[in-house]
Design an enzyme around this catalytic site. Structure first.
Site, short mmCIF file in Angstrom:
data_model
loop_
_atom_site.label_atom_id
_atom_site.label_comp_id
_atom_site.label_asym_id
_atom_site.label_seq_id
_atom_site.Cartn_x
_atom_site.Cartn_y
_atom_site.Cartn_z
CE LYS A 185 -1.72 2.08 3.53
NZ LYS A 185 -2.45 2.49 4.63
CG ASP A 203 -7.27 3.42 1.83
OD1 ASP A 203 -8.47 2.99 1.26
OD2 ASP A 203 -7.42 4.81 2.37
#
Length: 314
Positions: A185, A203
């Protein structure tokens, strides 16, 4: 009925008392029949009412092609709603974005943005940060939470940048994920926004929305990333991430999504999970959609909302 009456008479001829009993037995039977008739009428009436109030039949299962078309239309709609979508972390270079993204775990971008000015004033380069006194750094980043673990990660990644990459943030996924505290991420955030390399940032907001929109039912971020990457062309990945996260933070909230104020409600198979009344839903809108400051102290020039206040300014 005639056969029933004959049977009753014959029985009465044998025993008068039995005849009385038979008569008594006949009365409840009639009453029961009357009750059943009334109940049947009531049931029939209820069935009519239920039929009138019955919901529409569930739509047929959506084909993969139909889902892809709907997903791409959602992306186009979001592009019109949020033409100014952007990363909501303040940064001036790849190193600052990398550090800010690591700090954003388990806290808000706003709190990170309020904390990083002092952090970067004290440690503007990887070399400076790698040489920091841990206790002093911990005090600076304390507002972001988990400050001891984050300090350890920042010291480690800064030392790795200094020793292995000449003090520069690498522009490859395989190099970034080797840095302490950096996962896919974080790497995709840095690649997409500091190097222009397309990436999908999964997320909590992104994962929640793509499942609500039935793009996938996967929970694992890596699997979600792979599924969504197969739906959209690579050129859309970075901006798609920003748009979806923007929508999740402003309208499609985790606990109380503002369904009644959602511009893409007709495309959402989960419409109705949140508040559908337009007036009530309007009160749930956040940041610039609700007339409030955003998360960045230094937002882009085209951002329509108000800048966030500095730490301690309200």
């Amino acid at each position: 009925m005639k056969a029933a009456k004959t049977g009753t008479t014959a029985k009465a001829g044998t025993n008068a008392k039995a005849g009385t009993t038979a008569k008594a037995a006949t009365t409840p039977t009639k009453a029961k029949a009357g009750t059943e008739s009334k109940a049947a009428a009531t049931t029939a009436k209820g069935a009519t009412t239920a039929k009138a109030a019955a919901p529409r039949k569930a739509p047929k299962a959506e084909s993969h092609l139909a889902m892809v078309r709907r997903a791409r239309r959602i992306n186009r709609e979001l592009a019109e709603i949020y033409p100014y979508a952007h990363p909501e972390l303040d940064f001036r270079n790849p190193f600052e974005l990398l550090v800010a993204t690591v700090l954003s775990a388990q806290t808000t971008d706003l709190r990170v943005n309020q904390t990083t000015p002092a952090l970067f004033a004290a440690y503007p380069t990887p070399e400076d940060m790698a040489a920091a006194v841990p206790e002093e750094m911990e005090e600076i980043i304390r507002p972001t939470g988990f400050f001891r673990a984050k300090t350890k990660s920042l010291l480690g990644l800064s030392a790795a940048l200094r020793d292995e990459f000449g003090g520069e943030v690498p522009g490859r996924l395989e190099d970034l994920v080797k840095l302490p505290g950096v996962g896919r991420k974080t790497a995709n955030v840095v690649l997409g926004n500091a190097f222009g390399v397309p990436g999908i940032t999964v997320d909590t907001h992104f994962g929640r929305l793509v499942r609500r929109w039935k793009w996938t039912d996967e929970e694992d971020p890596v699997k979600v990333e792979a599924v969504v990457a197969g739906i959209f062309p690579k050129s859309e990945w970075t901006m798609l991430s920003h748009r979806v996260v923007f929508h999740g933070r402003r309208i499609c909230h985790a606990r109380k999504p503002a369904c009644g104020a959602c511009p893409i409600a007709p495309l959402c198979p989960s419409y109705g999970e949140g508040e559908t009344d337009p007036e009530k839903a309007g009160k749930l809108l956040k940041y610039e959609m609700g007339g409030y400051p955003g998360q960045r102290l230094s937002p882009p020039a085209d951002y329509p909302g108000k800048p966030a206040p500095a730490l301690g300014a309200g």
